[in-house]
Design a protein around this motif. Structure first.
Motif, short mmCIF file in Angstrom:
data_model
loop_
_atom_site.label_atom_id
_atom_site.label_comp_id
_atom_site.label_asym_id
_atom_site.label_seq_id
_atom_site.Cartn_x
_atom_site.Cartn_y
_atom_site.Cartn_z
N LYS A 1 48.67 43.91 66.12
CA LYS A 1 47.20 43.93 66.10
C LYS A 1 46.71 44.66 67.33
O LYS A 1 47.42 44.77 68.33
CB LYS A 1 46.67 42.50 66.16
N SER A 2 45.48 45.09 67.27
CA SER A 2 44.86 45.69 68.45
C SER A 2 44.73 44.65 69.55
O SER A 2 44.31 43.52 69.29
CB SER A 2 43.47 46.23 68.09
N LYS B 1 40.94 53.71 61.87
CA LYS B 1 41.72 53.23 63.01
C LYS B 1 41.92 54.41 63.96
O LYS B 1 42.40 55.46 63.56
CB LYS B 1 43.07 52.74 62.48
N HIS C 1 43.66 55.69 67.52
CA HIS C 1 44.62 55.41 68.58
C HIS C 1 44.06 55.95 69.90
O HIS C 1 43.71 57.12 69.99
CB HIS C 1 45.97 56.06 68.25
N ARG D 1 50.81 58.55 70.33
CA ARG D 1 50.29 57.78 69.21
C ARG D 1 51.21 56.61 68.88
O ARG D 1 50.75 55.49 68.66
CB ARG D 1 50.18 58.71 67.99
N LYS D 2 52.51 56.87 68.88
CA LYS D 2 53.44 55.80 68.53
C LYS D 2 53.43 54.68 69.56
O LYS D 2 53.60 53.52 69.23
CB LYS D 2 54.85 56.35 68.31
N TRP D 3 53.19 55.01 70.81
CA TRP D 3 53.11 53.96 71.84
C TRP D 3 51.80 53.21 71.73
O TRP D 3 51.73 52.00 71.97
CB TRP D 3 53.28 54.57 73.25
N SER D 4 50.73 53.92 71.38
CA SER D 4 49.45 53.25 71.14
C SER D 4 49.61 52.22 70.02
O SER D 4 49.09 51.10 70.10
CB SER D 4 48.38 54.26 70.72
N GLU D 5 50.33 52.61 69.00
CA GLU D 5 50.58 51.71 67.87
C GLU D 5 51.41 50.52 68.33
O GLU D 5 51.08 49.36 68.08
CB GLU D 5 51.30 52.50 66.76
N LYS D 6 52.50 50.81 69.01
CA LYS D 6 53.43 49.76 69.43
C LYS D 6 52.77 48.72 70.33
O LYS D 6 53.02 47.53 70.21
CB LYS D 6 54.62 50.40 70.15
N GLY E 1 49.47 48.15 70.62
CA GLY E 1 48.18 47.63 70.14
C GLY E 1 46.97 48.30 70.77
O GLY E 1 45.90 47.70 70.87
N PHE F 1 44.60 50.49 69.95
CA PHE F 1 43.79 51.23 68.99
C PHE F 1 42.53 50.40 68.69
O PHE F 1 42.49 49.19 68.97
CB PHE F 1 44.57 51.53 67.71
#
Ligand SMILES: [Zn+2]
Ligand SMILES: [Zn+2]
Length: 102
Positions: free
Chosen positions: A2-3, A26, A28, A35-40, A42, A44
Motif C-alpha cells: 500500500k502507499s 496511481k 509513482h 519506479r520499481k523502488w517506488s512500488e516496493k 509504497g 506512490f
C-alpha cells in the motif's frame, strides 16, 4: 504494497477531490528506473488522471514545483517509515531530493 504516503486511495492527493467526476491514476513519486523502488516501498499517490496527474497546470507531470514538493514529501515519509538517513535513501533512489545535506 500500500502507499505509505496516502492512506485512502479513493481521493486525489493533490486536490483532495474524489474519483467520481474524473478517474484517479496511481502516480509513482520517483519514476523511470526508480519506479520499481517506488512500488516496493509504497511511494506512490492517487491523482486525478487529467487535471492533477498528466495535463492540468498543477498536474505533477506538468508542474515541476508540485512534482518536486511531492518528491521531497515522499523522501521524508520513506526516511521516517524505514528509519533511513539521507545516505540510505540515496543508496536506493540514487539522489537526495531534500534541500538539506547529510
Ligand atoms: Zn485532483
Ligand atoms: Zn505519474
Amino acid at each position: 504494497m500500500k502507499s505509505i504516503i496516502q492512506a485512502n486511495p479513493h481521493y486525489c492527493f493533490l486536490c483532495g477531490g474524489n474519483g467520481h467526476m474524473e478517474p484517479l491514476d496511481k502516480h509513482h513519486c520517483f519514476g523511470a528506473s526508480n519506479r520499481k523502488w517506488s512500488e516496493k516501498y509504497g511511494l506512490f499517490v492517487y491523482l486525478h488522471h487529467k487535471s492533477c496527474h498528466i495535463f492540468g497546470e498543477n498536474a505533477v507531470h506538468v508542474n515541476a514545483e508540485n512534482n518536486r514538493k511531492l518528491q521531497r514529501y515522499a523522501q521524508r515519509k520513506a526516511m521516517e517509515r524505514y528509519g533511513w538517513t539521507i545516505g540510505q535513501f540515496r543508496a536506493v533512489f540514487g539522489r537526495n531530493y531534500l534541500d538539506q545535506e547529510e
